[in-house]
Design an enzyme around this catalytic site. Structure first.
Site, PDB file in Angstrom:
ATOM      1  N   SER A   1     -12.891  -8.225 -11.852  1.00  0.00           N
ATOM      2  CA  SER A   1     -12.348  -9.577 -12.026  1.00  0.00           C
ATOM      3  C   SER A   1     -12.977 -10.173 -13.287  1.00  0.00           C
ATOM      4  CB  SER A   1     -12.726 -10.435 -10.814  1.00  0.00           C
ATOM      5  OG  SER A   1     -12.589 -11.808 -11.116  1.00  0.00           O
TER       6      SER A   1
ATOM      7  N   TYR B   1     -19.296 -13.633  -5.236  1.00  0.00           N
ATOM      8  CA  TYR B   1     -18.143 -12.832  -5.698  1.00  0.00           C
ATOM      9  C   TYR B   1     -18.341 -12.406  -7.153  1.00  0.00           C
ATOM     10  CZ  TYR B   1     -13.191 -11.786  -6.775  1.00  0.00           C
ATOM     11  OH  TYR B   1     -12.010 -11.194  -7.157  1.00  0.00           O
TER      12      TYR B   1
HETATM   13  N1  LIG Z   1      -5.596 -12.111  -6.722  1.00  0.00           N
HETATM   14  C1  LIG Z   1      -6.368 -12.465  -7.725  1.00  0.00           C
HETATM   15  O1  LIG Z   1      -6.223 -13.536  -8.319  1.00  0.00           O
HETATM   16  C2  LIG Z   1      -7.463 -11.524  -8.195  1.00  0.00           C
HETATM   17  C3  LIG Z   1      -8.135 -11.823  -9.385  1.00  0.00           C
HETATM   18  C4  LIG Z   1      -9.122 -10.989  -9.837  1.00  0.00           C
HETATM   19  C5  LIG Z   1      -9.453  -9.860  -9.108  1.00  0.00           C
HETATM   20  N2  LIG Z   1      -8.800  -9.584  -7.951  1.00  0.00           N
HETATM   21  C6  LIG Z   1      -9.203  -8.386  -7.213  1.00  0.00           C
HETATM   22  O2  LIG Z   1      -8.072  -7.564  -7.020  1.00  0.00           O
HETATM   23  C7  LIG Z   1      -8.209  -6.834  -5.809  1.00  0.00           C
HETATM   24  C8  LIG Z   1      -6.987  -7.069  -4.927  1.00  0.00           C
HETATM   25  O3  LIG Z   1      -6.869  -8.462  -4.695  1.00  0.00           O
HETATM   26  P1  LIG Z   1      -5.578  -9.100  -4.003  1.00  0.00           P
HETATM   27  O4  LIG Z   1      -5.558 -10.511  -4.414  1.00  0.00           O
HETATM   28  O5  LIG Z   1      -4.392  -8.246  -4.216  1.00  0.00           O
HETATM   29  O6  LIG Z   1      -6.029  -9.029  -2.451  1.00  0.00           O
HETATM   30  P2  LIG Z   1      -5.171  -9.222  -1.130  1.00  0.00           P
HETATM   31  O7  LIG Z   1      -3.832  -9.780  -1.407  1.00  0.00           O
HETATM   32  O8  LIG Z   1      -6.082  -9.948  -0.180  1.00  0.00           O
HETATM   33  O9  LIG Z   1      -4.974  -7.714  -0.613  1.00  0.00           O
HETATM   34  C9  LIG Z   1      -6.112  -6.958  -0.304  1.00  0.00           C
HETATM   35  C10 LIG Z   1      -5.681  -5.601   0.202  1.00  0.00           C
HETATM   36  O10 LIG Z   1      -6.864  -4.842   0.520  1.00  0.00           O
HETATM   37  C11 LIG Z   1      -6.912  -4.576   1.933  1.00  0.00           C
HETATM   38  N3  LIG Z   1      -8.313  -4.688   2.320  1.00  0.00           N
HETATM   39  C12 LIG Z   1      -9.109  -5.785   2.284  1.00  0.00           C
HETATM   40  N4  LIG Z   1     -10.352  -5.475   2.706  1.00  0.00           N
HETATM   41  C13 LIG Z   1     -10.334  -4.149   2.987  1.00  0.00           C
HETATM   42  C14 LIG Z   1     -11.303  -3.228   3.458  1.00  0.00           C
HETATM   43  N5  LIG Z   1     -12.563  -3.616   3.714  1.00  0.00           N
HETATM   44  N6  LIG Z   1     -10.963  -1.936   3.632  1.00  0.00           N
HETATM   45  C15 LIG Z   1      -9.687  -1.520   3.385  1.00  0.00           C
HETATM   46  N7  LIG Z   1      -8.735  -2.341   2.938  1.00  0.00           N
HETATM   47  C16 LIG Z   1      -9.042  -3.636   2.751  1.00  0.00           C
HETATM   48  C17 LIG Z   1      -5.987  -5.617   2.560  1.00  0.00           C
HETATM   49  O11 LIG Z   1      -5.445  -5.194   3.812  1.00  0.00           O
HETATM   50  P3  LIG Z   1      -6.246  -5.502   5.197  1.00  0.00           P
HETATM   51  O12 LIG Z   1      -6.630  -6.939   5.180  1.00  0.00           O
HETATM   52  O13 LIG Z   1      -5.276  -5.133   6.275  1.00  0.00           O
HETATM   53  O14 LIG Z   1      -7.445  -4.598   5.187  1.00  0.00           O
HETATM   54  C18 LIG Z   1      -4.879  -5.647   1.488  1.00  0.00           C
HETATM   55  O15 LIG Z   1      -4.075  -4.504   1.571  1.00  0.00           O
HETATM   56  C19 LIG Z   1      -9.522  -7.317  -5.191  1.00  0.00           C
HETATM   57  O16 LIG Z   1     -10.567  -6.442  -5.558  1.00  0.00           O
HETATM   58  C20 LIG Z   1      -9.730  -8.667  -5.823  1.00  0.00           C
HETATM   59  O17 LIG Z   1     -11.086  -9.061  -5.841  1.00  0.00           O
HETATM   60  C21 LIG Z   1      -7.823 -10.390  -7.466  1.00  0.00           C
END
Ligand SMILES: NC(=O)c1ccc[n+]([C@@H]2O[C@H](COP(=O)([O-])OP(=O)(O)OC[C@H]3O[C@@H](n4cnc5c(N)ncnc54)[C@H](OP(=O)(O)O)[C@@H]3O)[C@@H](O)[C@H]2O)c1
Length: 257
Positions: A144, A157
């Site tokens: 991130s 985080y």
């Molecule tokens: N969205 C943003 O603005 C943003 C910005 C910067 C970085 N990121 C990073 O991008 C990545 C994805 O983010 P996102 O926003 O797409 O997240 P999200 O919408 O919350 O989706 C997370 C995914 O990971 C799974 N997951 C969560 N914890 C898990 C675990 N312990 N073991 C296995 N699966 C797990 C969730 O399914 P379950 O809950 O069913 O496990 C879901 O499939 C993360 O690393 C986040 O920090 C996101």
């Protein structure tokens, strides 16, 4: 551009929704084989069904597994090895920025954040190295921009995501030339049901103002805009790229005028 990803064996942690799902769909649309995990088996099965409808001839494996659990992750990799005999590309996507706005979070919360953002990445890469005797392939971590600079995100985080970048760079140096290791630093990415969706629902005006005032592109990024970069970095078109952390943030790190 032909990324030549057909039949590549790809692992994506956290692939049932959000950025992870866009990465899964991106690889499937290139003809790759994809193994995905997430914790909630019910929603994972729904995701699998809709992926099979969209990509009927695809080879997809799915596992209800918590990436923070080393033993579970090990079992998942054993099952993948039984099916595919190897992996070419690993994407460590699991992470979560949900936390509190205290200067320093409680010990319990800080540990939780390190576990979900860093331990999950360590587990996945440890298993890839254990099962990859030829030491050939590509790893991509989803970090991130909060791991690069202090933007006011929760401290736990931000620290955990900085550690993921350090993990990525150290591995890149030590695993070259056989395995390339890169990292993506996304800015604010919206997906339905994701963390920004929750924030918009609770305070839409504040979130609109944050985006307007801090992101030069004046909008959220989309999961596909992250997936496109992951696909490129994982492909042979990026054969001289290792140890990079690619920022995909609509200009947020360079600041607004
Ligand atoms: N969205 C943003 O603005 C943003 C910005 C910067 C970085 N990121 C990073 O991008 C990545 C994805 O983010 P996102 O926003 O797409 O997240 P999200 O919408 O919350 O989706 C997370 C995914 O990971 C799974 N997951 C969560 N914890 C898990 C675990 N312990 N073991 C296995 N699966 C797990 C969730 O399914 P379950 O809950 O069913 O496990 C879901 O499939 C993360 O690393 C986040 O920090 C996101």
């Amino acid at each position: 551009m032909n990324l030549n990803l057909k039949n590549k064996r790809v692992f994506v942690s956290g692939g049932s929704k959000g950025i992870g799902l866009a990465i899964v769909r991106g690889f499937l649309s290139e003809g790759a084989r994809v193994a995905l995990t997430s914790r909630n088996l019910e929603s994972l099965e729904l995701t699998y069904k809709s992926l099979k409808e969209e990509f009927p001839n695809s080879d997809i494996l799915y596992f209800g597994s918590d990436a923070t659990d080393a033993k579970n992750t090990s079992k998942v990799f054993d099952s993948i090895m039984n099916e595919w005999k190897g992996l070419d590309i690993v994407i460590s996507n699991v992470g979560d920025g949900r936390s509190t706005q205290e200067v320093l979070q409680s010990e319990e919360q800080f540990d939780r954040s390190l576990k979900i953002n860093l331990k999950s990445a360590e587990n996945v890469v440890r298993e890839f190295l254990r099962t990859n005797s030829e030491k050939i392939g590509s790893i991509c971590f989803i970090s991130s921009i909060t791991g690069l600079e202090a933007f006011g995100a929760p401290t736990d985080y931000s620290v955990a995501k900085a550690a993921v970048i350090a993990l990525s760079k150290n591995l890149a140096r030590k695993l070259a030339p056989g395995i390339r290791v890169n990292c993506i630093a996304p800015g604010n990415v919206y997906s339905p049901g994701g963390s920004w969706d929750e924030k918009i629902k609770s305070d839409p005006k504040r979130i609109a103002s944050i985006i307007e005032n801090t992101v030069p592109m004046k909008r959220f990024g989309t999961p596909d805009e992250i997936a496109n970069v992951v696909l490129f970095l994982s492909s042979e078109k990026a054969s001289f790229i290792t140890g990079s952390c690619v920022v995909v943030d609509g200009g947020q790190t360079v600041g607004n005028h």
